[in-house]
Write a protein that holds these residues in place. Sequence first.
Motif, PDB file in Angstrom:
ATOM      1  N   VAL A 160       0.859  -1.178   0.000  1.00 29.19           N
ATOM      2  CA  VAL A 160       0.000   0.000   0.000  1.00 29.19           C
ATOM      3  C   VAL A 160       0.900   1.235   0.000  1.00 29.19           C
ATOM      4  O   VAL A 160       1.683   1.423   0.917  1.00 29.19           O
ATOM      5  N   VAL A 161       0.807   2.055  -1.051  1.00 26.59           N
ATOM      6  CA  VAL A 161       1.643   3.252  -1.114  1.00 26.59           C
ATOM      7  C   VAL A 161       0.867   4.517  -0.762  1.00 26.59           C
ATOM      8  O   VAL A 161       1.477   5.526  -0.400  1.00 26.59           O
ATOM      9  N   GLU A 162      -0.469   4.453  -0.852  1.00 33.01           N
ATOM     10  CA  GLU A 162      -1.267   5.628  -0.497  1.00 33.01           C
ATOM     11  C   GLU A 162      -2.693   5.193  -0.173  1.00 33.01           C
ATOM     12  O   GLU A 162      -3.285   4.387  -0.889  1.00 33.01           O
ATOM     13  N   ILE A 163      -3.239   5.761   0.903  1.00 31.83           N
ATOM     14  CA  ILE A 163      -4.649   5.547   1.244  1.00 31.83           C
ATOM     15  C   ILE A 163      -5.408   6.765   0.751  1.00 31.83           C
ATOM     16  O   ILE A 163      -5.033   7.906   1.050  1.00 31.83           O
ATOM     17  N   LEU A 164      -6.483   6.544  -0.017  1.00 29.88           N
ATOM     18  CA  LEU A 164      -7.209   7.628  -0.665  1.00 29.88           C
ATOM     19  C   LEU A 164      -8.475   8.050   0.074  1.00 29.88           C
ATOM     20  O   LEU A 164      -9.092   9.049  -0.300  1.00 29.88           O
ATOM     21  N   VAL A 165      -8.874   7.320   1.099  1.00 27.98           N
ATOM     22  CA  VAL A 165     -10.101   7.620   1.838  1.00 27.98           C
ATOM     23  C   VAL A 165      -9.791   8.673   2.905  1.00 27.98           C
ATOM     24  O   VAL A 165      -8.923   8.456   3.758  1.00 27.98           O
ATOM     25  N   ASP A 166     -10.496   9.800   2.823  1.00 32.85           N
ATOM     26  CA  ASP A 166     -10.291  10.875   3.802  1.00 32.85           C
ATOM     27  C   ASP A 166     -10.500  10.355   5.221  1.00 32.85           C
ATOM     28  O   ASP A 166     -11.474   9.655   5.503  1.00 32.85           O
ATOM     29  N   GLY A 167      -9.559  10.703   6.090  1.00 33.46           N
ATOM     30  CA  GLY A 167      -9.650  10.307   7.484  1.00 33.46           C
ATOM     31  C   GLY A 167      -9.049   8.943   7.784  1.00 33.46           C
ATOM     32  O   GLY A 167      -8.952   8.543   8.942  1.00 33.46           O
ATOM     33  N   ARG A 168      -8.675   8.197   6.746  1.00 34.51           N
ATOM     34  CA  ARG A 168      -8.113   6.851   6.938  1.00 34.51           C
ATOM     35  C   ARG A 168      -6.619   6.805   6.603  1.00 34.51           C
ATOM     36  O   ARG A 168      -6.018   5.730   6.628  1.00 34.51           O
ATOM     37  N   GLU A 169      -6.025   7.948   6.301  1.00 33.37           N
ATOM     38  CA  GLU A 169      -4.621   7.997   5.870  1.00 33.37           C
ATOM     39  C   GLU A 169      -3.669   7.377   6.893  1.00 33.37           C
ATOM     40  O   GLU A 169      -2.654   6.799   6.515  1.00 33.37           O
ATOM     41  N   ASP A 170      -3.995   7.484   8.168  1.00 37.34           N
ATOM     42  CA  ASP A 170      -3.139   6.947   9.225  1.00 37.34           C
ATOM     43  C   ASP A 170      -3.721   5.679   9.858  1.00 37.34           C
ATOM     44  O   ASP A 170      -3.367   5.330  10.987  1.00 37.34           O
ATOM     45  N   ALA A 171      -4.606   4.994   9.136  1.00 35.60           N
ATOM     46  CA  ALA A 171      -5.288   3.810   9.676  1.00 35.60           C
ATOM     47  C   ALA A 171      -4.292   2.712  10.039  1.00 35.60           C
ATOM     48  O   ALA A 171      -3.266   2.531   9.371  1.00 35.60           O
TER      49      ALA A 171
END
Length: 144
Positions: free
Chosen positions: A54-65
Amino acid sequence: MNKRLFLFPVFFLMLMDLSAQSVLGLWKTIDDVTEKPKSILEIYEKDGELFAKVVEILVDGREDALCVKCKGPKKDQPIEGMIVFSGLQKIGENEYGDGTILDPESGKEYRCKIFINPENPNQLKVRGYVAFFFRTQIWRRVSS
């Protein structure tokens, strides 16, 4: 006659280009329910096997999940940067299997197979298995 001689090689080259599509590179995962992009993964090869990170999380608010439902060393680790499938080996042309895939949402691992969609080389079919039941997701190639 001259046009036919020209068109045949062009058509042949186009077919060769389609069959030479690689699964390596960046892919966008899509949510099955909302059909919105979830993340960008990089598929890469190491020692003859394929891995996806996973190189990038695109869902707002889940970037640091974190992977709170994962077991073992991935438990409570950031999902961004995590290897979510591994050990896939070539089993056909543009088809890989015999590896595992992790669903960071559930923390469960499944047997996995991936292959380029024959109708659209910019789509990757990702199939997870439990016994003889399976679910297939479509990932979209990220253009460079």
